[in-house]
Design an enzyme around this catalytic site. Structure first.
Site, short mmCIF file in Angstrom:
data_model
loop_
_atom_site.label_atom_id
_atom_site.label_comp_id
_atom_site.label_asym_id
_atom_site.label_seq_id
_atom_site.Cartn_x
_atom_site.Cartn_y
_atom_site.Cartn_z
CG ASP A 60 9.54 -20.57 4.52
OD1 ASP A 60 10.11 -20.69 5.63
OD2 ASP A 60 9.47 -19.49 3.91
CB SER A 141 21.54 -22.39 21.11
OG SER A 141 22.88 -21.98 21.24
CE1 TYR A 154 21.17 -19.68 16.20
CE2 TYR A 154 22.52 -19.64 18.20
CZ TYR A 154 21.79 -20.35 17.26
OH TYR A 154 21.66 -21.71 17.37
CE LYS A 158 18.41 -21.21 18.05
NZ LYS A 158 17.43 -22.21 17.55
#
Length: 262
Positions: A60, A141, A154, A158
């Site tokens: 993990d 991204s 998100y 990023k």
């Protein structure tokens, strides 16, 4: 596409069991590297690693103890570490703007998308220094360079890793360690979820994982410390041109110069 020879080198890819990670593993192996594949999915990591003669590690990445242990295992089993792709990532799953925040889900998002990058870089740097330098690439991204209103959380993660890559790249340049961010557009992976149907319905072009792996090769060959590289369907990987911020004293001294002296 730029050429790079990784013969005799060792690479580590997080989130390597599928999608971009799997394509990157195959690309790195094709370039000559021995590859360690880390993923929470032990069976998937083993499948990908077996296909390229690498090693599989289950773990993990959001656990602060995972990355140091993984780097230690890679050095022990493969003898060195030269290239690291911090690729593991998950989607937000909630806006974090107008809905009740699921704190556990939010912490998991930050743990995988941000904490893992910090843990991974801190664990890898001593190993790379032992080889006289190396390459660290963070899969970010376009959401790290522009706002994605459909997924603000998100976007937050990023943006964080792009900023971290830019600063860490400058901080480690003197150690011959190049840190870069790779910022692809929308990629045809499981991370798209139900949104893939929407993209298909309007014939929106998507990148393939192989497209991103090809861009990774370009980044490894050409990136300067702290750069962020973009890749969009039908285009070539390109270093993103940040505008910078106004200087102090009438623009004579950039703020980063001042901070670098403190």
């Amino acid at each position: 596409m730029s050429t790079v020879d990784l013969t005799g080198q060792v690479a580590l890819v997080t989130g390597g069991a599928r999608g971009i990670g799997s394509a990157a593993v195959h690309r790195l192996a094709k370039l000559g590297a021995r590859v360690a594949v880390l993923d929470l999915d032990a069976a998937g990591a083993h499948r990908v690693a077996s296909a390229v003669g690498g090693i599989a590690i289950a773990g993990d990445v959001s656990d602060p103890e995972t990355m140091p242990a993984v780097v230690e295992q890679v050095e022990k089993e493969l003898g060195r570490l030269d290239v690291v792709l911090l690729n593991a990532g998950i989607g937000g799953g909630q806006r974090g703007v107008d809905d009740a925040l699921d704190v556990a889900r939010y912490r998991k998002l930050v743990g995988v998308n941000v904490d893992h990058v910090v843990y991974g870089l801190c664990a890898a740097v001593p190993a790379l220094r032992r080889q006289g330098g190396g390459k660290i690439v963070i899969t970010a991204s376009l959401a790290g360079l522009t706002a994605m209103p459909a997924d603000p959380l998100y976007t937050l993660t990023k943006h964080a890793v792009v900023g971290y890559a830019r600063a860490a790249g400058k901080a480690l340049a003197g150690d011959n360690i190049t840190v870069s961010a790779l910022c692809p557009g929308f990629v045809d992976t499981l991370l798209l979820g139900a949104a893939k149907e929407e993209f298909n319905s309007v014939a929106f072009p998507l990148l393939t994982p192989s497209d991103v792996a090809e861009a990774l090769q370009t980044v490894l060959a050409q990136s300067e410390p702290g750069e962020a590289w973009i890749i969009q369907p039908g285009g070539k990987a390109t270093a993103y041109g940040f505008r910078g911020v106004p200087g102090v004293g009438g623009g004579k001294m950039p703020p980063e110069v001042v901070l670098g002296r403190i």
